[in-house]
Scaffold this motif. Structure first.
Motif, PDB file in Angstrom:
ATOM      1  N   ASN A  38      17.901 -65.574 -15.287  1.00 53.83           N
ATOM      2  CA  ASN A  38      17.445 -64.958 -13.873  1.00 53.83           C
ATOM      3  C   ASN A  38      16.741 -63.764 -13.904  1.00 53.83           C
ATOM      4  OD1 ASN A  38      19.046 -62.664 -14.383  1.00 53.83           O
ATOM      5  ND2 ASN A  38      21.058 -64.083 -13.773  1.00 53.83           N
ATOM      6  N   THR A  39      16.441 -63.174 -12.639  1.00 51.97           N
ATOM      7  CA  THR A  39      15.617 -61.900 -12.705  1.00 51.97           C
ATOM      8  C   THR A  39      16.012 -60.852 -13.371  1.00 51.97           C
ATOM      9  OG1 THR A  39      14.859 -62.358 -10.268  1.00 51.97           O
ATOM     10  CG2 THR A  39      14.627 -60.381 -11.080  1.00 51.97           C
ATOM     11  N   ASP A  40      17.345 -60.663 -13.435  1.00 51.54           N
ATOM     12  CA  ASP A  40      17.868 -59.288 -14.105  1.00 51.54           C
ATOM     13  C   ASP A  40      17.765 -59.570 -15.673  1.00 51.54           C
ATOM     14  OD1 ASP A  40      18.960 -58.117 -11.846  1.00 51.54           O
ATOM     15  OD2 ASP A  40      20.900 -59.013 -12.058  1.00 51.54           O
ATOM     16  N   ASP A  41      17.857 -60.894 -16.036  1.00 49.19           N
ATOM     17  CA  ASP A  41      17.367 -61.221 -17.315  1.00 49.19           C
ATOM     18  C   ASP A  41      16.067 -60.951 -17.934  1.00 49.19           C
ATOM     19  OD1 ASP A  41      20.304 -62.289 -17.753  1.00 49.19           O
ATOM     20  OD2 ASP A  41      19.616 -64.355 -17.404  1.00 49.19           O
ATOM     21  N   VAL A  42      15.017 -61.190 -16.855  1.00 50.26           N
ATOM     22  CA  VAL A  42      13.553 -61.181 -17.367  1.00 50.26           C
ATOM     23  C   VAL A  42      13.634 -59.545 -17.411  1.00 50.26           C
ATOM     24  CG1 VAL A  42      11.356 -61.300 -16.441  1.00 50.26           C
ATOM     25  CG2 VAL A  42      12.845 -63.159 -16.225  1.00 50.26           C
ATOM     26  N   ILE A  43      13.955 -58.802 -16.260  1.00 52.47           N
ATOM     27  CA  ILE A  43      13.902 -57.447 -16.236  1.00 52.47           C
ATOM     28  C   ILE A  43      14.308 -56.628 -17.342  1.00 52.47           C
ATOM     29  CG2 ILE A  43      14.230 -55.306 -14.983  1.00 52.47           C
ATOM     30  CD1 ILE A  43      11.946 -57.071 -13.742  1.00 52.47           C
TER      31      ILE A  43
ATOM     32  N   LYS B 197      13.820 -53.774 -22.745  1.00 53.04           N
ATOM     33  CA  LYS B 197      13.949 -53.575 -23.900  1.00 53.04           C
ATOM     34  C   LYS B 197      12.539 -53.501 -24.953  1.00 53.04           C
ATOM     35  CE  LYS B 197      16.512 -57.436 -24.429  1.00 53.04           C
ATOM     36  NZ  LYS B 197      17.529 -58.455 -24.923  1.00 53.04           N
ATOM     37  N   ALA B 198      11.632 -54.129 -24.174  1.00 45.25           N
ATOM     38  CA  ALA B 198      10.318 -54.135 -25.022  1.00 45.25           C
ATOM     39  C   ALA B 198       9.556 -52.763 -24.446  1.00 45.25           C
ATOM     40  CB  ALA B 198       9.482 -55.189 -24.363  1.00 45.25           C
ATOM     41  N   GLY B 199      10.120 -51.969 -23.703  1.00 46.94           N
ATOM     42  CA  GLY B 199       9.366 -50.897 -23.213  1.00 46.94           C
ATOM     43  C   GLY B 199       8.374 -50.959 -22.373  1.00 46.94           C
ATOM     44  N   ALA B 200       8.477 -52.092 -21.541  1.00 45.34           N
ATOM     45  CA  ALA B 200       7.327 -52.637 -20.803  1.00 45.34           C
ATOM     46  C   ALA B 200       7.831 -52.190 -19.230  1.00 45.34           C
ATOM     47  CB  ALA B 200       7.240 -54.037 -20.793  1.00 45.34           C
ATOM     48  N   TYR B 201       8.674 -51.534 -18.980  1.00 50.63           N
ATOM     49  CA  TYR B 201       8.987 -51.083 -17.659  1.00 50.63           C
ATOM     50  C   TYR B 201       8.815 -49.781 -17.403  1.00 50.63           C
ATOM     51  CZ  TYR B 201      12.057 -50.793 -13.091  1.00 50.63           C
ATOM     52  OH  TYR B 201      12.362 -50.833 -12.093  1.00 50.63           O
ATOM     53  N   LEU B 202       7.628 -49.657 -16.681  1.00 51.54           N
ATOM     54  CA  LEU B 202       7.103 -48.131 -16.751  1.00 51.54           C
ATOM     55  C   LEU B 202       7.407 -47.663 -15.420  1.00 51.54           C
ATOM     56  CD1 LEU B 202       3.880 -48.745 -18.674  1.00 51.54           C
ATOM     57  CD2 LEU B 202       5.929 -48.381 -19.573  1.00 51.54           C
TER      58      LEU B 202
ATOM     59  N   ARG C  38       3.371 -55.342 -23.473  1.00 46.82           N
ATOM     60  CA  ARG C  38       4.531 -54.921 -24.378  1.00 46.82           C
ATOM     61  C   ARG C  38       5.496 -56.096 -24.634  1.00 46.82           C
ATOM     62  NH1 ARG C  38       5.191 -48.502 -22.657  1.00 46.82           N
ATOM     63  NH2 ARG C  38       3.075 -47.874 -23.125  1.00 46.82           N
ATOM     64  N   VAL C  39       5.669 -56.902 -23.931  1.00 42.59           N
ATOM     65  CA  VAL C  39       6.580 -58.093 -23.845  1.00 42.59           C
ATOM     66  C   VAL C  39       6.036 -59.126 -24.833  1.00 42.59           C
ATOM     67  CG1 VAL C  39       7.868 -59.891 -22.730  1.00 42.59           C
ATOM     68  CG2 VAL C  39       7.629 -57.617 -21.935  1.00 42.59           C
ATOM     69  N   PHE C  40       4.492 -59.204 -24.377  1.00 42.14           N
ATOM     70  CA  PHE C  40       3.971 -60.472 -25.292  1.00 42.14           C
ATOM     71  C   PHE C  40       3.548 -59.948 -26.669  1.00 42.14           C
ATOM     72  CE2 PHE C  40       2.245 -61.762 -20.660  1.00 42.14           C
ATOM     73  CZ  PHE C  40       3.362 -62.513 -20.645  1.00 42.14           C
TER      74      PHE C  40
ATOM     75  N   TYR D 213      10.461 -62.643 -27.655  1.00 40.63           N
ATOM     76  CA  TYR D 213      10.484 -62.433 -25.929  1.00 40.63           C
ATOM     77  C   TYR D 213       9.644 -63.391 -25.302  1.00 40.63           C
ATOM     78  CZ  TYR D 213      12.921 -57.934 -26.902  1.00 40.63           C
ATOM     79  OH  TYR D 213      13.719 -56.958 -27.357  1.00 40.63           O
ATOM     80  N   THR D 214       8.655 -63.426 -25.595  1.00 37.35           N
ATOM     81  CA  THR D 214       7.574 -64.402 -24.999  1.00 37.35           C
ATOM     82  C   THR D 214       7.801 -65.828 -25.180  1.00 37.35           C
ATOM     83  OG1 THR D 214       5.625 -62.968 -25.938  1.00 37.35           O
ATOM     84  CG2 THR D 214       5.080 -64.955 -25.082  1.00 37.35           C
ATOM     85  N   GLU D 215       8.325 -66.171 -26.144  1.00 37.76           N
ATOM     86  CA  GLU D 215       8.927 -67.563 -26.215  1.00 37.76           C
ATOM     87  C   GLU D 215      10.207 -67.796 -25.179  1.00 37.76           C
ATOM     88  OE1 GLU D 215      10.393 -70.882 -29.281  1.00 37.76           O
ATOM     89  OE2 GLU D 215      10.438 -69.032 -30.050  1.00 37.76           O
ATOM     90  N   GLU D 216      11.023 -66.889 -25.291  1.00 40.92           N
ATOM     91  CA  GLU D 216      12.179 -67.030 -24.459  1.00 40.92           C
ATOM     92  C   GLU D 216      11.994 -67.121 -22.997  1.00 40.92           C
ATOM     93  OE1 GLU D 216      16.409 -64.610 -23.410  1.00 40.92           O
ATOM     94  OE2 GLU D 216      15.054 -63.711 -25.270  1.00 40.92           O
ATOM     95  N   LEU D 217      10.872 -66.179 -22.585  1.00 45.24           N
ATOM     96  CA  LEU D 217      10.318 -66.258 -21.326  1.00 45.24           C
ATOM     97  C   LEU D 217       9.900 -67.430 -20.611  1.00 45.24           C
ATOM     98  CD1 LEU D 217       9.021 -62.638 -20.938  1.00 45.24           C
ATOM     99  CD2 LEU D 217      11.218 -63.449 -19.660  1.00 45.24           C
ATOM    100  N   CYS D 218       8.770 -68.004 -21.710  1.00 50.16           N
ATOM    101  CA  CYS D 218       7.760 -68.867 -21.221  1.00 50.16           C
ATOM    102  C   CYS D 218       8.600 -70.422 -21.625  1.00 50.16           C
ATOM    103  CB  CYS D 218       6.387 -68.907 -22.097  1.00 50.16           C
ATOM    104  SG  CYS D 218       5.445 -67.473 -21.766  1.00 50.16           S
ATOM    105  N   LYS D 219       9.593 -70.488 -22.119  1.00 50.79           N
ATOM    106  CA  LYS D 219      10.335 -71.575 -22.348  1.00 50.79           C
ATOM    107  C   LYS D 219      11.088 -71.784 -21.092  1.00 50.79           C
ATOM    108  CE  LYS D 219      13.697 -74.064 -25.134  1.00 50.79           C
ATOM    109  NZ  LYS D 219      14.838 -73.952 -26.289  1.00 50.79           N
TER     110      LYS D 219
END
Length: 192
Positions: free
Chosen positions: A2-7, A12-17, A37-39, A44-50
């Protein structure tokens, strides 16, 4: 997912600025999601794109012949999503400011899904649709990791978002005082 998981993955990746950012669209925002920073993290990339691939598979009726990513931001998520869908990944890139399919051919009637990283106004997807339709492709859907419009943007085809996350955006001449007090930076890639 869900959205919370993505954010949370972005955090965690330091990508929320947080700060004052000039978005690709020209709008301003106090939040920037630095997907690079996520990619940079394959897990992380695999988890999101899967997860995005699973949503696209459920949303698209019929076969998907190609996944198309708008360069630069859509290259990695389009490739990784295509890997989970078992479809070839190709991309459009700007030539004199207009998206073109420069390095690939696509057969007329090919069923295509566009995959983007983050959607705010949907301009890159709409420009990609124009390019692909000129070549005779059928764009059946678009997908993204994050829809910053929270479902408000119309890209011209069904948009499947892994996360729907509305972040305030402002016109440069209508900034709230707290944002106007911070020097803006432009971390996007549209000019590339």
């Amino acid at each position: 997912m869900n959205t919370d998981d993505v954010i949370e993955i972005f955090r965690k990746a330091g990508a929320y600025l947080e700060g004052h950012f000039i978005l690709t669209s020209g709008l301003r925002s106090p939040i920037f999601l630095q997907k690079a920073r996520v990619f940079m993290h394959p897990g992380y990339t695999e988890e999101l794109c899967k997860a995005l691939a699973e949503r696209l598979r459920a949303a698209v009726d019929g076969p998907i012949d190609y996944i198309v990513g708008p360069a630069v931001g859509g290259l990695i998520p389009a490739y990784e999503t295509s890997r989970h869908l078992g479809a070839p990944s190709i991309y459009v890139e700007r030539e004199n400011g207009v998206f073109r399919l420069r390095r690939f051919e696509i057969p007329k009637g090919a069923r295509v899904v566009i995959v983007e990283d983050i959607v705010t106004t949907g301009l890159s997807i709409r420009e990609t649709i124009v390019c692909l339709k000129e070549l005779g492709a059928e764009v059946v859907a678009a997908g993204c990791i994050v829809d910053r419009s929270a479902g408000k943007v119309d890209v011209g085809v069904p948009l499947v978002a892994l996360a729907s996350y509305e972040v305030p955006t402002y016109s440069p001449d209508d900034l709230p005082p707290e944002l106007a007090a911070i020097a803006p930076i432009k971390p996007g890639s549209r000019s590339l």
